[in-house]
Write an enzyme that holds these catalytic residues in place. Sequence first.
Site, short mmCIF file in Angstrom:
data_model
loop_
_atom_site.label_atom_id
_atom_site.label_comp_id
_atom_site.label_asym_id
_atom_site.label_seq_id
_atom_site.Cartn_x
_atom_site.Cartn_y
_atom_site.Cartn_z
N SER A 1 42.44 35.26 37.60
CA SER A 1 41.28 35.26 36.72
C SER A 1 40.91 33.84 36.36
O SER A 1 41.61 32.88 36.72
CB SER A 1 41.57 36.06 35.45
OG SER A 1 42.54 35.39 34.66
N LYS A 2 39.83 33.69 35.62
CA LYS A 2 39.34 32.35 35.27
C LYS A 2 40.35 31.57 34.43
O LYS A 2 40.33 30.33 34.44
CB LYS A 2 38.01 32.47 34.52
CG LYS A 2 36.86 32.89 35.42
CD LYS A 2 35.54 32.85 34.67
CE LYS A 2 34.37 33.29 35.56
NZ LYS A 2 34.17 32.40 36.71
N ARG A 3 41.23 32.25 33.71
CA ARG A 3 42.20 31.50 32.91
C ARG A 3 43.22 30.77 33.78
O ARG A 3 43.91 29.88 33.31
CB ARG A 3 42.92 32.44 31.93
CG ARG A 3 43.85 33.47 32.57
CD ARG A 3 44.41 34.40 31.51
NE ARG A 3 45.23 35.46 32.08
CZ ARG A 3 46.53 35.34 32.32
NH1 ARG A 3 47.16 34.20 32.06
NH2 ARG A 3 47.21 36.34 32.84
N HIS A 4 43.30 31.14 35.05
CA HIS A 4 44.21 30.45 35.97
C HIS A 4 43.52 29.30 36.70
O HIS A 4 44.16 28.55 37.42
CB HIS A 4 44.77 31.44 37.01
CG HIS A 4 45.52 32.58 36.42
ND1 HIS A 4 45.04 33.88 36.42
CD2 HIS A 4 46.71 32.63 35.76
CE1 HIS A 4 45.91 34.67 35.83
NE2 HIS A 4 46.93 33.94 35.42
N GLY A 5 42.19 29.20 36.56
CA GLY A 5 41.44 28.18 37.28
C GLY A 5 40.21 28.78 37.90
O GLY A 5 39.83 29.92 37.62
#
Length: 262
Positions: free
Chosen positions: A250-254
């Site tokens: 997801s976006k929290r990982h990049g």
Amino acid sequence: MVRVRFAPSPTGMLHVGTARTALFNWLLARAEGGALVLRIEDTDQSRVAAGALESILEGLRWLGLEWDEGPEVGGPHAPYVQSQRQPRYLEAAQELVAKGRAYECFCSAERLEAVRREQRARKEAPRYDGRCRNLEPAERARLRSEQPYVMRFAVPPQGQTRFEDYVRGEIVFENREIEDFVLIKSDGMPTYQLANVVDDHLMEITHVLRGEEWISSTPKHVLLYGAFGWQAPVLVHLPLILAPDRSKLSKRHGATALLEYR
């Protein structure tokens, strides 16, 4: 000849995981001297995002994954955008109704939600209760003339649905766990389940390579192939790209949009 397809939905920027699925399809087509079909699955018009199709095409070309049939290329099975193929799906659904393998459902959204609430209260899995499956012909004809309806597939109540996955081997689902799923929505557009099967057959797809998140939908596809009397393609469900913590990327990982890496 091997024929594979990459069938993204234009709901946003091309995801890196989706692009990897395209890569596997492209590799198989090129290794076997086959064809890669690009098909745009946009039957859910409420989710289509402005600029998404252009992003998909741009991303594929940036990776060098040229397609042999599809948008901007053409081919013998055009059009390759599902919203432009609507009459084919309605005709297919009507064929199943005529065979007794599908039926019109007149239940309102409010009734369906009430049924689901009751099922959840009983700690049951929410699902359609089959109310419209065995209506008398006269009642069905009356309702058909008075109100909108969807078309549902009549799942056999007993037995199992089995299929062979090229990666995982045989996978078995109990039919009692599969609800009578919708084929045509009240707006006349097909669901993913129907459009996917009809197009894969008409476009002569021999191998379906897609993410493992589609395994739960596959018994519905297998049932549809059987109801139409069609040969199912080879099914290959690919592992997902996961984050370092083994969760879904997801976006929290990049960055997750392909073109952000350009």
